[in-house]
Structures are given as structure tokens and as C-alpha cells.
Design a protein around this motif. Structure first.
Motif, PDB file in Angstrom:
ATOM      1  N   PRO A  65       0.517  -1.287  -0.235  1.00 28.81           N
ATOM      2  CA  PRO A  65      -0.187   0.475  -0.463  1.00 28.81           C
ATOM      3  C   PRO A  65       1.261   1.403   0.097  1.00 28.81           C
ATOM      4  N   ILE A  66       0.220   2.398  -0.623  1.00 30.31           N
ATOM      5  CA  ILE A  66       1.434   3.887  -0.744  1.00 30.31           C
ATOM      6  C   ILE A  66       0.368   4.495  -0.254  1.00 30.31           C
ATOM      7  N   VAL A  67       0.800   5.186   1.564  1.00 27.12           N
ATOM      8  CA  VAL A  67      -0.160   5.632   1.517  1.00 27.12           C
ATOM      9  C   VAL A  67       0.329   7.765   1.720  1.00 27.12           C
ATOM     10  N   ILE A  68      -1.490   8.016   1.250  1.00 26.49           N
ATOM     11  CA  ILE A  68      -0.741   9.465   0.994  1.00 26.49           C
ATOM     12  C   ILE A  68      -1.267  10.192   1.988  1.00 26.49           C
ATOM     13  N   ASP A  69      -0.679  11.210   2.501  1.00 26.26           N
ATOM     14  CA  ASP A  69      -0.219  11.930   3.245  1.00 26.26           C
ATOM     15  C   ASP A  69      -0.054  13.594   2.834  1.00 26.26           C
ATOM     16  N   ASN A  70      -1.154  14.016   3.218  1.00 29.94           N
ATOM     17  CA  ASN A  70      -1.435  16.128   2.417  1.00 29.94           C
ATOM     18  C   ASN A  70      -0.849  16.717   3.755  1.00 29.94           C
ATOM     19  N   ARG A  71       0.385  17.160   4.078  1.00 28.48           N
ATOM     20  CA  ARG A  71       0.983  17.445   4.857  1.00 28.48           C
ATOM     21  C   ARG A  71       0.948  19.388   4.270  1.00 28.48           C
ATOM     22  N   GLY A  72      -0.252  19.684   3.876  1.00 29.61           N
ATOM     23  CA  GLY A  72      -0.047  21.240   4.032  1.00 29.61           C
ATOM     24  C   GLY A  72       0.246  22.332   4.732  1.00 29.61           C
ATOM     25  N   GLY A  73       0.864  23.558   3.933  1.00 28.86           N
ATOM     26  CA  GLY A  73       1.182  24.624   4.879  1.00 28.86           C
ATOM     27  C   GLY A  73       2.417  25.072   5.117  1.00 28.86           C
ATOM     28  N   ALA A  74       2.648  26.253   5.358  1.00 30.25           N
ATOM     29  CA  ALA A  74       3.693  27.000   4.884  1.00 30.25           C
ATOM     30  C   ALA A  74       3.975  27.253   3.238  1.00 30.25           C
ATOM     31  N   GLY A  75       2.981  26.909   2.308  1.00 28.02           N
ATOM     32  CA  GLY A  75       4.164  26.992   1.337  1.00 28.02           C
ATOM     33  C   GLY A  75       4.442  25.437   0.448  1.00 28.02           C
ATOM     34  N   GLY A  76       4.327  24.246   1.807  1.00 28.86           N
ATOM     35  CA  GLY A  76       4.897  23.620   1.784  1.00 28.86           C
ATOM     36  C   GLY A  76       6.121  22.772   2.732  1.00 28.86           C
ATOM     37  N   ALA A  77       6.381  23.844   3.491  1.00 23.79           N
ATOM     38  CA  ALA A  77       7.094  23.622   3.985  1.00 23.79           C
ATOM     39  C   ALA A  77       7.320  22.341   5.295  1.00 23.79           C
ATOM     40  N   ILE A  78       6.451  22.877   5.733  1.00 25.67           N
ATOM     41  CA  ILE A  78       6.449  21.034   6.813  1.00 25.67           C
ATOM     42  C   ILE A  78       6.474  19.871   6.397  1.00 25.67           C
ATOM     43  N   GLY A  79       5.766  20.160   5.285  1.00 23.26           N
ATOM     44  CA  GLY A  79       5.571  18.468   4.424  1.00 23.26           C
ATOM     45  C   GLY A  79       7.598  18.163   4.420  1.00 23.26           C
TER      46      GLY A  79
END
Length: 330
Positions: A65-79
Motif C-alpha cells: 500500500p501507498i499512504v497519501i499524507d497531505n501535509r499542507g502548510g507554510a508553502g509546502g515547508a511543513i511536509g
């Protein structure tokens, strides 16, 4: 199968904390469990679309499995920072973008990650044509019309960007200087807000990726004047590229790709690279890419991908320096 994070019982944070450093044996049998694919932006945007397009077939190819983890915030810096600090074992990957791995690093020396040193690039998963668009109500049908209108009506054109120091801001400043088009920059907090004001006529033009504007272009609410793409795009066959307009410096498509934390074993990186290229070379998959407004990316190796990242960071740094663009101090 691809699993959305909200349906994945074991938390990624706990999983990352419990992992040790990879071994050669682990690389040889990779993968043996679910992989987390971090999308450093909210669901629904171009980066998220690219990630979900590759996740399903890659999951089948790898047998996990591939788990999609949307970690938005700070223009992509958080993820991005999350993945930079993850164990380099191939079980935490990221969908890279121009924003997170080129423009933000070029503009912001205080990012919580190093776009070059903290990541192991794998390959491109999609290029995106950028498009210069104007409000459809303006009497501007072509790029030449834009130049004539701007020069005949100084002060009449305001262009929207996704924010100071964004791809759209830097690209439009380069266009402004190279084509001698007088216009004023209006920065917004994101491309979505900018698009709303463009559609309402509060601003007159902008630069954005094609997939985010295609519906409005097709409806006539926006008019495309030029595309930044290797060739004309099938969705807009009558719209010239910037190469055709004798502005080759502007003819840079954006891209999304895959990357892992730095020091991920070569065997793992090569497996991901080979499987991803097989997926992208499949004609059936390519039809899905085109449907979503993406350009099928050329075969670019991990080494070549790293080189492109480095070169583009330097390119946008030069634009920022030449135009005296600096981010406001926090």
C-alpha cells in the motif's frame, strides 16, 4: 492499493519514530510494508493530483500500500521538513514541486530543510505547462495584443501572483523586463485567491500552471496567450510557446517528482526509479496524465533530476537578484 491517510490506522509519526536505519538486506527485499507518500499541500491541487496519479500504479508494482499524507502548510515547508527528517529507508517519500524544491529554496534561506542536501531525488512524475492568461473580457487576443495594449495604456494592467517570491511573481517580472510590458504586481496568499480576483476583473492577468486554469480557459472566462512548454500543448493547440515568441528564458515548464530522504540506499532509489518509469511509459497511464493537464516527463535519472533542481534554484536566484526581490522579514 492506495490508501488515504485518514483510513490508515497506524499513525505515520509513530511509524517513523520506531524505524531504525536501513540495511543492505532491507534494501534487497524492499518494500515489505506500506509506504507513506507525503504531499506537502492540501488535497485537490496540482501536486496532489500528480501524487495520486502515480501512487495507485506504483502501489501495484511494488506490492505494498501507498499512504497519501497531505501535509499542507507554510508553502509546502511543513511536509518537506517532515520527509527531510524521516528515516532514509524508502518508506517515506515526497511529491516534490517547483515551489518546495526550487523557488522557496531560491528565495528563503531560512527554510527548515535543504532542498538539495536533505533529499535523494528519484525521477520526475509529470511536467506542467505554465500559461500566461488574461481576463477574457479584455480586448487582448494574442501576446502581441498584450504588448500593444500595455504600452498604449500605461498603468492599466495589474498582474496577480501566488505571493511575493512565488514562481508566478518571478516569471512575470522576467516577462515584464524581457518583453518591456508595463504592469504592476499584486501579490496574493496563494494561486486560488489570485484566480478568483482575475476572474472577477480585479486584476487583469497572471501566470499559473495549465491544469489549474484549463477549465476557465475552455469556458472563455480566461484567454491563454502563451505557454511555457517544450512544445504546444494538446489542450491548447493554437497557443504558441514562449520559444515561438522569442522569449526562451520563459519557456520553463514546472514539474512534480518523487524524492526520498538523503542517504536512502541506492538499491531502493533504483527500484523506485525503474518502477516509476515503467508506469510513465505505459500508454494507458499517459492518457490519464494528459487528461489531467500534465505533460509526459522525459526519462530523467536521479542524478539528472538533482542537476535540474540545482540549476533551477540558481536561475530563480538570478531573477530575484536582478529585480531586487526579497521576502519580507518575519
Amino acid at each position: 492499493m492506495t490508501i488515504d491517510r485518514r483510513h490508515f490506522i497506524t499513525s505515520t509519526a509513530a511509524g517513523i519514530a520506531s524505524l531504525g536505519l536501513p540495511s543492505l538486506g532491507a534494501a534487497a527485499t524492499y518494500p515489505t510494508k506500506a509506504i507513506t507518500l507525503v504531499v506537502p499541500f492540501a488535497a485537490g491541487g496540482a501536486v496532489d493530483v500528480s501524487g495520486r496519479l502515480i501512487a495507485e500504479p506504483l502501489s501495484r508494482a511494488l506490492g505494498q500500500p501507498i499512504v497519501i499524507d497531505n501535509r499542507g502548510g507554510a508553502g509546502g515547508a511543513i511536509g518537506s521538513a517532515l520527509v527531510a527528517k524521516a528515516p532514509p529507508d524508502g518508506y517515506t517519500l515526497i511529491v516534490t514541486s517547483q515551489s518546495t524544491h526550487v523557488v522557496s529554496p531560491a528565495m528563503n534561506p531560512k527554510l527548515p530543510y535543504d532542498a538539495v542536501e536533505d533529499f535523494q531525488p528519484i525521477t520526475l512524475i509529470g511536467r506542467l505547462a505554465n500559461v500566461l492568461v488574461v481576463n477574457g473580457a479584455l480586448p487582448i487576443k494574442t501576446f502581441d495584443d498584450l504588448v500593444k495594449y500595455a504600452r498604449a495604456n500605461p498603468g492599466a494592467l495589474n498582474y496577480a501572483s501566488a505571493g511575493k517570491g512565488s514562481v508566478s511573481h518571478l516569471s512575470m517580472e522576467l516577462l515584464k523586463n524581457q518583453a518591456n510590458i508595463p504592469m504592476t504586481h499584486i501579490p496574493y496568499r496563494g494561486a486560488g485567491v489570485a484566480l478568483n480576483d482575475l476572474l472577477s476583473g480585479q486584476v487583469q492577468l497572471t501566470w499559473n500552471n495549465l491544469s489549474s486554469n484549463l477549465t476557465q480557459i475552455q469556458s472563455g472566462k480566461l484567454r491563454a496567450l502563451a505557454v511555457a512548454s517544450p512544445t504546444r500543448v494538446p489542450q491548447l493547440p493554437d497557443v504558441p510557446t514562449f520559444d515561438e515568441l522569442k522569449l526562451p528564458d520563459l519557456n520553463l515548464s514546472s514539474w512534480n517528482g518523487l524524492a526520498a530522504p538523503a542517504k536512502t540506499p541506492d538499491a531502493v532509489v533504483n527500484r523506485l526509479y525503474q518502477e516509476t518509469r515503467k508506469i510513465i511509459n505505459d500508454k494507458g497511464n499517459q492518457a490519464l496524465w494528459v487528461e489531467k493537464g500534465l505533460i509526459i516527463p522525459e526519462d530523467i535519472s536521479p542524478v539528472a533530476y538533482r542537476k535540474e533542481i540545482v540549476e533551477r534554484i540558481k536561475f530563480y536566484q538570478r531573477i530575484a537578484k536582478d529585480n531586487k526581490i526579497e521576502l519580507d522579514a518575519n
